[in-house]
Design a protein around this motif. Structure first.
Motif, PDB file in Angstrom:
ATOM      1  N   ASN A 121      12.562  22.885  17.456  1.00 51.62           N
ATOM      2  CA  ASN A 121      12.056  22.064  16.458  1.00 51.62           C
ATOM      3  C   ASN A 121      10.742  22.147  16.182  1.00 51.62           C
ATOM      4  O   ASN A 121      10.269  22.168  15.069  1.00 51.62           O
ATOM      5  N   THR A 122       9.942  22.322  17.260  1.00 52.22           N
ATOM      6  CA  THR A 122       8.584  22.407  17.088  1.00 52.22           C
ATOM      7  C   THR A 122       8.110  23.817  16.434  1.00 52.22           C
ATOM      8  O   THR A 122       7.039  23.541  15.774  1.00 52.22           O
ATOM      9  N   GLY A 123       8.747  24.768  16.868  1.00 57.85           N
ATOM     10  CA  GLY A 123       8.532  25.912  16.037  1.00 57.85           C
ATOM     11  C   GLY A 123       8.754  25.912  14.694  1.00 57.85           C
ATOM     12  O   GLY A 123       8.100  26.563  13.914  1.00 57.85           O
ATOM     13  N   ILE A 124       9.819  25.209  14.263  1.00 55.71           N
ATOM     14  CA  ILE A 124      10.173  24.985  12.773  1.00 55.71           C
ATOM     15  C   ILE A 124       9.040  24.377  12.209  1.00 55.71           C
ATOM     16  O   ILE A 124       8.683  24.744  10.934  1.00 55.71           O
ATOM     17  N   GLU A 125       8.587  23.135  12.838  1.00 59.79           N
ATOM     18  CA  GLU A 125       7.366  22.419  12.321  1.00 59.79           C
ATOM     19  C   GLU A 125       6.333  23.325  12.232  1.00 59.79           C
ATOM     20  O   GLU A 125       5.364  22.945  11.021  1.00 59.79           O
ATOM     21  N   ALA A 126       5.790  23.985  12.839  1.00 56.74           N
ATOM     22  CA  ALA A 126       4.747  24.928  12.959  1.00 56.74           C
ATOM     23  C   ALA A 126       5.044  25.861  11.939  1.00 56.74           C
ATOM     24  O   ALA A 126       3.851  26.113  10.978  1.00 56.74           O
ATOM     25  N   ALA A 127       5.997  26.498  11.660  1.00 51.34           N
ATOM     26  CA  ALA A 127       6.033  27.339  10.569  1.00 51.34           C
ATOM     27  C   ALA A 127       6.090  26.698   9.293  1.00 51.34           C
ATOM     28  O   ALA A 127       5.242  27.521   8.451  1.00 51.34           O
ATOM     29  N   ILE A 128       6.621  25.708   9.131  1.00 53.22           N
ATOM     30  CA  ILE A 128       6.574  24.871   7.925  1.00 53.22           C
ATOM     31  C   ILE A 128       5.094  24.619   7.564  1.00 53.22           C
ATOM     32  O   ILE A 128       4.466  24.495   6.715  1.00 53.22           O
ATOM     33  N   ASP A 129       4.421  23.968   8.488  1.00 58.15           N
ATOM     34  CA  ASP A 129       2.867  23.686   8.526  1.00 58.15           C
ATOM     35  C   ASP A 129       2.174  24.833   8.034  1.00 58.15           C
ATOM     36  O   ASP A 129       0.986  24.509   7.459  1.00 58.15           O
ATOM     37  N   ARG A 130       2.394  25.984   8.624  1.00 53.99           N
ATOM     38  CA  ARG A 130       1.566  27.181   8.278  1.00 53.99           C
ATOM     39  C   ARG A 130       1.620  27.642   6.792  1.00 53.99           C
ATOM     40  O   ARG A 130       0.611  28.035   6.254  1.00 53.99           O
ATOM     41  N   ILE A 131       2.835  27.105   6.238  1.00 57.55           N
ATOM     42  CA  ILE A 131       3.101  27.472   4.697  1.00 57.55           C
ATOM     43  C   ILE A 131       2.045  26.945   3.909  1.00 57.55           C
ATOM     44  O   ILE A 131       1.422  27.498   3.096  1.00 57.55           O
ATOM     45  N   GLY A 132       1.831  25.571   4.276  1.00 57.06           N
ATOM     46  CA  GLY A 132       0.852  24.795   3.603  1.00 57.06           C
ATOM     47  C   GLY A 132       1.058  23.287   3.944  1.00 57.06           C
ATOM     48  O   GLY A 132       2.174  22.912   4.368  1.00 57.06           O
ATOM     49  N   GLU A 141       0.979  20.693   1.578  1.00 58.84           N
ATOM     50  CA  GLU A 141       1.554  20.015   0.790  1.00 58.84           C
ATOM     51  C   GLU A 141       3.104  19.484   0.847  1.00 58.84           C
ATOM     52  O   GLU A 141       3.806  20.588   1.524  1.00 58.84           O
ATOM     53  N   TRP A 142       3.492  18.673   0.362  1.00 59.30           N
ATOM     54  CA  TRP A 142       4.987  18.162   0.669  1.00 59.30           C
ATOM     55  C   TRP A 142       5.800  19.082  -0.319  1.00 59.30           C
ATOM     56  O   TRP A 142       5.476  19.298  -1.530  1.00 59.30           O
ATOM     57  N   HIS A 143       6.970  19.394   0.060  1.00 60.89           N
ATOM     58  CA  HIS A 143       7.859  20.309  -0.503  1.00 60.89           C
ATOM     59  C   HIS A 143       9.216  19.906  -0.068  1.00 60.89           C
ATOM     60  O   HIS A 143       9.321  19.365   1.098  1.00 60.89           O
ATOM     61  N   ALA A 144      10.345  19.608  -1.010  1.00 59.02           N
ATOM     62  CA  ALA A 144      11.400  19.233  -0.551  1.00 59.02           C
ATOM     63  C   ALA A 144      12.221  19.905   0.301  1.00 59.02           C
ATOM     64  O   ALA A 144      12.922  19.400   1.420  1.00 59.02           O
ATOM     65  N   LEU A 145      12.144  21.328   0.244  1.00 56.52           N
ATOM     66  CA  LEU A 145      12.860  22.198   1.522  1.00 56.52           C
ATOM     67  C   LEU A 145      12.195  22.260   2.764  1.00 56.52           C
ATOM     68  O   LEU A 145      12.731  22.241   3.650  1.00 56.52           O
ATOM     69  N   SER A 146      10.747  22.128   2.701  1.00 60.26           N
ATOM     70  CA  SER A 146       9.957  21.825   3.972  1.00 60.26           C
ATOM     71  C   SER A 146      10.425  20.627   4.755  1.00 60.26           C
ATOM     72  O   SER A 146      10.703  20.718   5.884  1.00 60.26           O
ATOM     73  N   GLY A 147      10.472  19.519   3.941  1.00 60.29           N
ATOM     74  CA  GLY A 147      10.816  18.174   4.512  1.00 60.29           C
ATOM     75  C   GLY A 147      12.335  18.257   5.026  1.00 60.29           C
ATOM     76  O   GLY A 147      12.413  17.922   5.900  1.00 60.29           O
ATOM     77  N   ARG A 148      13.143  18.853   4.472  1.00 60.59           N
ATOM     78  CA  ARG A 148      14.489  19.228   4.652  1.00 60.59           C
ATOM     79  C   ARG A 148      14.602  19.858   6.207  1.00 60.59           C
ATOM     80  O   ARG A 148      15.383  19.583   6.926  1.00 60.59           O
ATOM     81  N   ALA A 149      13.779  20.969   6.178  1.00 56.82           N
ATOM     82  CA  ALA A 149      13.932  21.671   7.288  1.00 56.82           C
ATOM     83  C   ALA A 149      13.412  20.893   8.491  1.00 56.82           C
ATOM     84  O   ALA A 149      14.080  21.019   9.570  1.00 56.82           O
ATOM     85  N   LYS A 150      12.261  20.134   8.419  1.00 56.52           N
ATOM     86  CA  LYS A 150      11.926  19.293   9.242  1.00 56.52           C
ATOM     87  C   LYS A 150      12.694  18.122   9.840  1.00 56.52           C
ATOM     88  O   LYS A 150      12.991  18.000  10.838  1.00 56.52           O
ATOM     89  N   ASP A 151      13.275  17.499   8.812  1.00 58.88           N
ATOM     90  CA  ASP A 151      14.508  16.637   9.247  1.00 58.88           C
ATOM     91  C   ASP A 151      15.595  17.301   9.901  1.00 58.88           C
ATOM     92  O   ASP A 151      15.945  16.551  10.874  1.00 58.88           O
ATOM     93  N   MET A 152      15.908  18.600   9.550  1.00 56.38           N
ATOM     94  CA  MET A 152      17.069  19.023  10.114  1.00 56.38           C
ATOM     95  C   MET A 152      16.926  19.257  11.702  1.00 56.38           C
ATOM     96  O   MET A 152      17.681  19.217  12.524  1.00 56.38           O
ATOM     97  N   GLY A 153      15.662  19.850  11.857  1.00 53.96           N
ATOM     98  CA  GLY A 153      15.135  19.945  13.045  1.00 53.96           C
ATOM     99  C   GLY A 153      15.163  18.996  14.075  1.00 53.96           C
ATOM    100  O   GLY A 153      15.480  18.793  15.216  1.00 53.96           O
ATOM    101  N   SER A 154      14.538  17.736  13.435  1.00 57.15           N
ATOM    102  CA  SER A 154      14.511  16.543  14.220  1.00 57.15           C
ATOM    103  C   SER A 154      16.022  15.953  14.373  1.00 57.15           C
ATOM    104  O   SER A 154      16.155  15.416  15.352  1.00 57.15           O
TER     105      SER A 154
END
Length: 136
Positions: A85-96, A98-111
């Protein structure tokens, strides 16, 4: 240079060219760096501290090697899922940022994966404790 599998031109990451003991040594080093980075996460630190108590307790509570493996394994599984989950969050945060629905969805699924592994761990430990109390 060739584009055949295994050729040096195929890999953007020079670490992929390592073989044998050198690859294992470097992989171990990167894994330890990952654990060190994860230590900076509050949730992971809490899980490690819980594991320091729960894994030894598994040997006391478990009545067979299977029970000990389930008890200790559920704690380790929780830590593994937390790392992913931490790895997913780090990868999403590296992208940028700004909020994006797919980024939020990936983080929510990891959680959600962490939540499910926590519930599994609690269920296994709860059942084992119940068995110990009720059936002595």
């Amino acid at each position: 240079m060739s584009d055949m599998p295994g050729s040096k031109a195929q890999y953007a990451n020079p670490q992929k060219e390592r073989r044998g003991a050198s690859r294992m040594l470097h992989a171990t080093r990167y894994s330890l760096l990952g654990l060190r980075a994860a230590w900076g996460e509050t949730a992971f630190r809490q899980e490690v501290l819980a594991a320091l108590v729960l894994v030894p307790a598994a040997f006391w509570l478990g009545r067979s090697w299977v029970e000990v493996a389930l008890l200790a394994g559920s704690v380790v599984l929780l830590m593994i899922v937390e790392l992913l989950n931490t790895g997913i969050e780090a990868a999403i945060d590296r992208i940028g940022p700004e909020w994006h629905a797919l980024s939020g969805r990936a983080k929510d699924m990891g959680s959600a994966a962490v939540l499910l592994s926590l519930l599994l761990c609690m269920g296994i430990w709860g059942a084992a404790i119940y068995q110990r109390i009720v059936h002595g």
